[in-house]
Design an enzyme around this catalytic site. Structure first.
Site, PDB file in Angstrom:
ATOM      1  N   PRO A 246      -5.848  11.424   2.526  1.00  0.00           N
ATOM      2  CA  PRO A 246      -5.029  10.809   1.243  1.00  0.00           C
ATOM      3  C   PRO A 246      -6.217  11.398   0.007  1.00  0.00           C
ATOM      4  CG  PRO A 246      -5.595   8.865   2.309  1.00  0.00           C
ATOM      5  CD  PRO A 246      -6.216  10.302   2.425  1.00  0.00           C
ATOM      6  N   PRO A 247      -5.373  11.719  -1.400  1.00  0.00           N
ATOM      7  CA  PRO A 247      -5.933  11.817  -2.360  1.00  0.00           C
ATOM      8  C   PRO A 247      -6.956  11.636  -2.982  1.00  0.00           C
ATOM      9  CG  PRO A 247      -3.486  12.219  -2.918  1.00  0.00           C
ATOM     10  CD  PRO A 247      -3.908  11.146  -1.493  1.00  0.00           C
ATOM     11  N   GLY A 248      -8.208  11.051  -3.415  1.00  0.00           N
ATOM     12  CA  GLY A 248      -9.349  10.551  -3.816  1.00  0.00           C
ATOM     13  C   GLY A 248     -10.614   9.629  -2.832  1.00  0.00           C
ATOM     14  N   GLY A 250     -12.950  11.465  -1.193  1.00  0.00           N
ATOM     15  CA  GLY A 250     -14.008  12.550  -1.140  1.00  0.00           C
ATOM     16  C   GLY A 250     -14.215  13.192  -0.643  1.00  0.00           C
ATOM     17  N   HIS A 468      10.561 -17.272 -10.545  1.00  0.00           N
ATOM     18  CA  HIS A 468      10.363 -16.195  -9.862  1.00  0.00           C
ATOM     19  C   HIS A 468       9.081 -16.020  -9.152  1.00  0.00           C
ATOM     20  CE1 HIS A 468      11.908 -11.521  -8.278  1.00  0.00           C
ATOM     21  NE2 HIS A 468      10.511 -11.499  -8.620  1.00  0.00           N
ATOM     22  N   GLU A 469       8.055 -15.539  -9.699  1.00  0.00           N
ATOM     23  CA  GLU A 469       6.379 -15.892  -9.323  1.00  0.00           C
ATOM     24  C   GLU A 469       6.429 -16.845  -8.750  1.00  0.00           C
ATOM     25  OE1 GLU A 469       5.662 -12.687  -9.603  1.00  0.00           O
ATOM     26  OE2 GLU A 469       6.571 -11.729 -10.801  1.00  0.00           O
TER      27      GLU A 469
END
Length: 657
Positions: A246-248, A250, A468-469
């Site tokens: 995946p991106p990032g 390393g 909602h939360e």
């Protein structure tokens, strides 16, 4: 005596070159010749004497007085006046006579002026001559600038020869503006060379986590350092290693660490650097890149985002627009399988999309090794935090275990961003050191976005957001497999009006009951609106998107639905991207849609039933949220009691505000 010789040699070695001494340049000669031609052009190649400037009125006065012996008309526009010997002795003319180097000779004119109309000048001259009975004569003369005419004639040839010399010099020099910067360098490689003694300073100690990937690439370092160790036993040095992940995570950092540890030249470029609007440029750049790498062998070539040129050939070729990319890929395949095994050139490539790469690129003999660089687990995240915390001024006793547990699913780049954001937040608040709360605020900032406390929200909307939360928090508290709650807020962040933070368990495999509990907790917000207000709103958009994707994955990818059965329509090769049809019939499509809807509606009703039973506690929690705007885990414990599903190894609880 020997010491004196050593000292002299040291002095010679330490003696720095005189940098101020100008170097000879051929353009100086060109400039001198140009100046020479221009000087002759403007001076006409004549002598450097200069007659005194006068006016036509003064000339006519001199003419009436009989002081003019002769007038020469040059090119019908300039009159040159010659005085009589008697007039030259008069004070007024001696005063106007130029001095020094520019003084006129005995045969040079004494005055000169430009007149307007030649006919008027002649008429006035004749009239004055007749009135004063003088015998002054007019002499007509035509002068030509020989050097000027020669220069004008030669100028086109000089320009053409100059352009030709310039082009030849640029071609022979290989370009002064960098490879690819000039039209004759467009086929040159655009790879940036990092010298092992100057530029490549990254080592494996700078790469935290990624233990499995580091073990793989460390062997590549051994290949480059001690190739005889492997070739002596008949082994062959691998041609390439492909870093996938995946991106990032390393991948680029890992490749730089390989170059830093191996102490070899490191050619770095992106896959898009091969692509150009001109036909054949990509293949030419590939050839030039490998030529440079072989000359500096042993060396490493790193191609980032190789999927830009390495995509499978023959895909989506509607108009032949990707023929150039395919030619570049063909040349890369030839170069990788063409240079000898003893050339000590290793290709390292990185991509996020290994599924779309051409199979010929992935075969043994080209990219012999595929190294998967995954997202770091909790132990690796701790190591990454320790690397990025080194340059920060942090508070004493900062718990990196706590930070690593608060960042599930974060990549190495995300963790670096968290550390930087925490330092900025601490500086913004005027702190002398970065503390635990700064890191928590940084995580909130990255995950949820920037706080918008000045956003105008009506009391009715704020109440709906709070319930909602609170519905999310209540349902997740009641379910065994839902992620543990960290905090709930109704302060707008980014595009969301409120948010609930959870700390999901890092699982390698997921069971159906776990996925269903997560779906039920996600639908708890809309269910709370239905239970309290008997109305629903658009605030559940992101929740519905999440559960729809999750339900579709259960049915079509993971085979977790009884009616559809143990089938998957997931294509790991990426071939389905270019297909216009579905891999199932219309009847199966109807069944899939029906089962997805049943899964979601069942969990929605389950959330409503849970909230109906705990309606009073839901209301109490929403009121606390309206009062404090941000609540934590211990607020729920006061209302609901301790959660029966808590693990003994629960993470440290965040402090309340």
């Amino acid at each position: 005596m020997a010491n004196d010789k050593k000292q002299d040699s040291r002095d010679k070695n330490n003696k720095k070159p005189d940098l101020k001494k100008p170097k000879f340049n051929a353009y100086w000669i060109y400039g001198a010749l140009a100046f020479f031609f221009l000087a002759f052009y403007f001076t006409g190649g004549s002598n450097m004497s200069q007659a005194t400037k006068t006016t036509q009125a003064e000339f006519e006065q001199y003419l009436r007085n009989g002081e003019v012996s002769k007038v020469e008309i040059v090119n019908k526009k300039v009159a040159q006046v010659y005085l009589t010997p008697e007039a030259l002795t008069e004070e007024k003319h001696l005063k106007n006579k130029p001095k020094g180097f520019l003084a006129p000779g005995p045969n040079d004119p004494n005055y000169q002026f430009e007149f307007g109309d030649l006919q008027n000048f002649e008429n006035n001259f004749k009239q004055i001559k007749a009135e004063n009975n003088i015998d002054t004569q007019i002499v007509w003369q035509t002068e030509s600038n020989v050097w000027g005419e020669v220069l004008v004639g030669l100028l086109p040839f000089i320009v053409i020869i100059g352009i030709w010399i310039f082009i030849m010099r640029r071609m022979s020099a290989g370009g002064g503006g960098g490879a690819g910067g000039q039209i004759f360098n467009i086929g040159k490689s655009k790879a940036k060379l990092f010298d092992e003694k100057v530029d490549v300073k990254t080592s494996f100690k700078d790469v935290a986590g990624l233990e499995g990937a580091k073990e793989e690439v460390q062997e590549i370092v051994d290949f480059l350092k001690f190739p005889e160790k492997y070739t002596a036993l008949g082994g062959k040095i691998p041609k390439g290693a492909l870093l996938v992940g995946p991106p990032g995570t390393g991948k680029t950092l890992l490749a730089r660490a390989v170059a830093g540890e191996a102490k070899v030249p490191f050619f770095s470029l992106s896959g898009s650097d091969f692509v150009e609007m001109f036909v054949g440029v990509g293949a030419s750049r590939v050839r030039d890149l490998f030529k440079q790498a072989k000359e500096k062998s042993p060396s490493i070539i790193f191609i980032d985002e190789i999927d830009a040129i390495g995509r499978a050939r023959g895909k989506s070729n509607m108009s032949g627009s990707n023929d150039e990319r395919e030619n570049t890929l063909n040349q890369l395949l030839t170069e990788m399988d063409g240079f000898g095994t003893n050339s000590n050139v290793i290709v390292i490539a990185a991509t996020n999309r290994a599924d779309v790469l051409d199979k010929a690129l992935m075969r043994a003999g080209r990219f012999d090794r595929q190294i998967y660089v995954d997202l770091p687990d909790v132990r690796e995240r701790k190591e990454i935090f320790e690397v990025h915390l080194r340059p920060l001024k942090k508070e004493e006793g900062l718990d990196t275990d706590f930070l690593s547990k608060q960042t599930p699913g974060f990549s190495g780049a995300d963790i670096a961003n968290v550390c930087n954001e925490a330092a900025l937040i601490a500086a913004r608040n005027g702190k002398k050191a970065v503390g635990k709360q700064d890191f928590l605020d940084a995580v909130d900032r990255i995950v949820g976005g920037l706080e918008k406390k000045n956003k105008i929200i009506t009391p009715g909307e704020k109440k709906a957001i709070a319930f909602h939360e609170a519905g999310h928090a209540t349902v997740s508290w009641m379910l065994e497999h839902a992620a543990p709650l960290v905090k709930v807020t109704i302060v707008p962040r980014g595009q969301s009006l409120g948010a609930a933070w959870y700390l999901p368990e890092e699982r390698l495999i997921v069971r159906p009951e776990q996925m269903l509990d997560e779906m039920c907790a996600t639908l708890g917000g809309r269910a709370a609106e239905k239970v309290i207000f008997n109305k629903i709103s658009t605030g559940a958009l992101s929740d519905l998107e999440k559960v729809t994707k999750q339900a579709r994955a259960m049915v079509t990818i993971y085979g977790l639905n009884d009616k559809v059965g143990n089938l998957t329509y997931y294509d790991s090769s990426g071939q389905s991207e270019y297909s216009f049809g579905k891999p199932y019939s219309e009847k199966t499509a109807e069944l899939i849609d029906k089962e997805i809807s049943n899964l979601i509606e069942t969990q929605y009703q389950r959330a409503i039933d849970l909230l109906e039973v705990n309606k009073d506690k839901l209301t109490e929690l929403a009121n606390v949220l309206l009062d404090k705007e941000v609540i934590f885990k211990d607020n729920l414990e006061k209302i609901f009691g301790r959660r029966p599903f808590d693990k003994t190894e629960e993470t440290e609880e965040p402090t309340t505000i």
